[in-house]
Each structure stands twice: as C-alpha cells, then as structure tokens.
Design an enzyme around this catalytic site. Sequence first.
Site, mmCIF file in Angstrom:
data_model
loop_
_atom_site.group_PDB
_atom_site.id
_atom_site.type_symbol
_atom_site.label_atom_id
_atom_site.label_comp_id
_atom_site.label_asym_id
_atom_site.label_seq_id
_atom_site.Cartn_x
_atom_site.Cartn_y
_atom_site.Cartn_z
ATOM 1 N N ASP A 145 0.848 -1.199 0.000
ATOM 2 C CA ASP A 145 0.000 0.000 0.000
ATOM 3 C C ASP A 145 0.880 1.244 0.000
ATOM 4 O OD1 ASP A 145 -2.166 -1.682 0.197
ATOM 5 O OD2 ASP A 145 -2.324 -1.484 2.375
HETATM 6 N N1 URA Z 1 -1.262 -5.955 3.766
HETATM 7 C C1 URA Z 1 -1.760 -4.696 3.787
HETATM 8 O O1 URA Z 1 -2.799 -4.434 4.377
HETATM 9 N N2 URA Z 1 -1.056 -3.752 3.136
HETATM 10 C C2 URA Z 1 0.116 -3.968 2.516
HETATM 11 O O2 URA Z 1 0.707 -3.046 1.973
HETATM 12 C C3 URA Z 1 0.610 -5.294 2.509
HETATM 13 C C4 URA Z 1 -0.102 -6.265 3.129
#
Ligand code: URA
Length: 239
Positions: free
Chosen positions: A103
């Site tokens: 993310d």
């Molecule tokens: N899980 C999440 O919620 N975000 C990420 O970036 C990676 C795994």
Amino acid sequence: MRIDKMLANLGYGSRKEVKQLLKSGAVKVDDVVVKDAKQHVDPESETVTLNGEVIEYKEFIYLMMNKPPGVLSATEDNNAETVIDLLELEDQVYEPFPVGRLDKDTEGLLLITNDGQLAHRLLSPKKHVPKTYFAVIDQEVTEEDVKAFAQGVVLDDGYKTKPGDLKILKSGIRSDIELTITEGKFHQVKRMFQAVGKRVVYLQRISMGPLALDETLELGEYRELTDEEVELLKDYQVK
Ligand code: URA
C-alpha cells in the site's frame, strides 16, 4: 545479441543514435573497433568498451528497496511518485517493475526486477510464498487474536483467509506484532486486523520468502540483490 540492440537496451540511445556511436569508432569488442551495428556480441565472454570504459551487460536486474511511505508500488502514475521514479536512470533502463504491491502508506521490503518469470512464480497463489510484516496495532493484541489468525479470519468480503502466524512482540494500549501470511489479498494485513476489530497504524514488510529486508537501507534506498540472494529466490521456486 546484436551490438546495437545491446547498447540501446542499456540506454545509450535509440538504435539510430547507437548506429552513429558505432560509426564514430567509440565502441570496441575485445579491443577491436566495431562499426557494424549488425555485429553480434556475447556479453558473457566478450568485453565491450565505449570510449575505453567497460560496459557491463546483464539481462536481468534484481533490486531490493526499502519502500518509503507515500510512494506507489507501480511503474507509472499520473499523479503520485512511484517506486520506479526513485531508481537511478541506469537501473530504470532495464524496465523493472515491483513484484507485488505494498500500500502507499506501507514501508519495507519491495523486490523490483525485470525477471517476469521469477516475479510470476513468487506471486503465484499456488506457491504460498510467506511474507512477514511488522505492524503497530491501535490496541491490545491478545492470544485470542493469535488463535483466530491461526485458524484464518473472515474478511469484509466474506473471504476466509489461510492461517496467519501472529506473534505478539509487545502488548499494551498499542501493540507491536509480527504477522506471516502466505497470500496477498488486497490490504490483507489491515483487513485481517479489521476482522478482529483492530486497526493497523503502521505497517512494514520485513521478509518475503527467503529474502529479508536489509536494515542498512534507509527508507527510499535500494541495492542490487547479491548473487546468493538471487540464487535463494530462484531455488525457492522449485520447492
Ligand atoms: N497488507 C496490507 O494491508 N497492506 C500492505 O501493503 C501489505 C499487506
């Protein structure tokens, strides 16, 4: 490989520009000037120089980045900065892409490569490559949560996750945890905590399969994988 293709791939200009470069006599293969754009070279066994400087050619590039927050795990975006924008031009010419997504606000280990086969195998749901995250949670994480994660939790869309290995590092009004999962559903870690009524306030990936985040890398920094790390990743596929 044709010498003009090799030089163009490495970013020394378009095929046309590279042709001019060759014509000028600046390029030598094993100390012999090469002017013919069609000449084939074997970058493994022959030494190519440009104005006396040795040119290193490799087909694949493997980079480990400590992804900073605020940057997209994508190759390009109209508005936001991407992890590829953070690479030196000499690495961008290999046209690498991030293997999977973190993310925008997630930090940590991101593999960036142009080896499509390796990326495909690492991301294949069938391979169950484990990914470990360090996270800070907005409240107390309990042994109940550990048990729930070990069984798999039901996400907001009704999907039941595969078991996750949750370790409580520090429990309190905010908790530090490590979670290992073998899937890569969208926002998976955040949604797994949401499923038990908790919120992830900080998320960092610390490992992916056999690859661990190099802690000497500052946020936004990256380095090439060592030969050993590349071997480990490739071997990992066949298990
Ligand atoms: N899980 C999440 O919620 N975000 C990420 O970036 C990676 C795994």
